[in-house]
Design a protein around this motif. Sequence first.
Motif, PDB file in Angstrom:
ATOM      1  N   ALA A 100     -15.563 -10.271 -17.219  1.00 36.83           N
ATOM      2  CA  ALA A 100     -15.043  -8.915 -17.278  1.00 36.83           C
ATOM      3  C   ALA A 100     -14.769  -8.346 -15.885  1.00 36.83           C
ATOM      4  O   ALA A 100     -13.763  -7.674 -15.666  1.00 36.83           O
ATOM      5  N   VAL A 101     -15.682  -8.601 -14.955  1.00 33.31           N
ATOM      6  CA  VAL A 101     -15.525  -8.054 -13.606  1.00 33.31           C
ATOM      7  C   VAL A 101     -14.531  -8.887 -12.798  1.00 33.31           C
ATOM      8  O   VAL A 101     -13.732  -8.348 -12.026  1.00 33.31           O
ATOM      9  N   GLY A 102     -14.546 -10.195 -12.988  1.00 32.77           N
ATOM     10  CA  GLY A 102     -13.653 -11.076 -12.243  1.00 32.77           C
ATOM     11  C   GLY A 102     -14.340 -11.639 -11.010  1.00 32.77           C
ATOM     12  O   GLY A 102     -14.977 -10.892 -10.257  1.00 32.77           O
ATOM     13  N   GLU A 103     -14.217 -12.955 -10.810  1.00 30.97           N
ATOM     14  CA  GLU A 103     -14.938 -13.587  -9.710  1.00 30.97           C
ATOM     15  C   GLU A 103     -14.494 -13.074  -8.352  1.00 30.97           C
ATOM     16  O   GLU A 103     -15.306 -12.929  -7.445  1.00 30.97           O
ATOM     17  N   SER A 104     -13.210 -12.774  -8.176  1.00 26.89           N
ATOM     18  CA  SER A 104     -12.741 -12.303  -6.874  1.00 26.89           C
ATOM     19  C   SER A 104     -13.380 -10.976  -6.505  1.00 26.89           C
ATOM     20  O   SER A 104     -13.756 -10.753  -5.346  1.00 26.89           O
ATOM     21  N   LEU A 105     -13.535 -10.076  -7.484  1.00 25.89           N
ATOM     22  CA  LEU A 105     -14.180  -8.797  -7.204  1.00 25.89           C
ATOM     23  C   LEU A 105     -15.668  -8.986  -6.974  1.00 25.89           C
ATOM     24  O   LEU A 105     -16.264  -8.335  -6.104  1.00 25.89           O
ATOM     25  N   VAL A 106     -16.301  -9.886  -7.729  1.00 28.78           N
ATOM     26  CA  VAL A 106     -17.719 -10.185  -7.514  1.00 28.78           C
ATOM     27  C   VAL A 106     -17.943 -10.682  -6.097  1.00 28.78           C
ATOM     28  O   VAL A 106     -18.863 -10.231  -5.395  1.00 28.78           O
ATOM     29  N   LEU A 107     -17.100 -11.595  -5.633  1.00 28.15           N
ATOM     30  CA  LEU A 107     -17.255 -12.135  -4.285  1.00 28.15           C
ATOM     31  C   LEU A 107     -17.004 -11.067  -3.228  1.00 28.15           C
ATOM     32  O   LEU A 107     -17.610 -11.093  -2.155  1.00 28.15           O
ATOM     33  N   ALA A 108     -16.107 -10.130  -3.507  1.00 22.50           N
ATOM     34  CA  ALA A 108     -15.861  -9.039  -2.560  1.00 22.50           C
ATOM     35  C   ALA A 108     -17.086  -8.136  -2.441  1.00 22.50           C
ATOM     36  O   ALA A 108     -17.403  -7.630  -1.360  1.00 22.50           O
TER      37      ALA A 108
END
Length: 249
Positions: free
Chosen positions: A142-150
């Motif tokens: 739901a959040v997305g890995e790219s946003l999690v990594l950011a």
Amino acid sequence: MFEIDPDHIETVGRLDDRLQIEIAGLKASISRSGQRVPILVRPLDGDRYSLIYGRRRLEACRELGIKVRAIVTEMDGDQALRDQLLENQERRDLSFIERALVAAALLNGDHLGEAERTNKGVAEVLGLTEAGVSQLLSVVRAVGESLVLAIGAAPGIGRPRWEELKKSLGDASVDRENLAAVAAETRSSHSGGPDEKSDAAFLAVLAAVVQAERPTRPSSPRGHPVWPFRALVQQPSRPGAAADSSSSS
């Protein structure tokens, strides 16, 4: 004990340190006193090796431009994977979102056999329930890995707040790239350590999403209230309304 060129050791597909690797202190220690604790690798074809544990020591030696002391073992892939996870958990407790990233990597990568790449298989490796794995995976999706990594590891942010962000993202129309930029700007401007920067980035992203989620209400001219359309169309007819209408025509 072997001394191996760090460039001959593969780390592709590693599950640990998905978010960041801090080696400054370890690098200084090895430079000053040498590498006292060896890393563990298993042999591949030719003169190549696959890292099992010791990622930070490997990277410190790589940056220092020296060979890394290593123990070479014929360990099977499943046992190597479990040792990677144990090393990571001994280094420090994984945050909620770090565990979620590991679960996603296990399910979507080639660390497990095809038959084991299920929620049940991932649960067995991580020592969790299938429901727990489903919960972790739902947040990453739901959040997305790219946003999690950011955002980063956010060790001070537990499951309830990540669930809140997941729900808010589902309710709001918001650009994920802008949210990643908010996270990056917060981390660069915050004066705390890496953990505090990451926690602050999460809170800034959540605040931005909640703000975008709030509905905007139309403003009305001064002195002229806006009556709800639903109230007008659903207002019950008063007795005799039809007769009054017909008599006035």
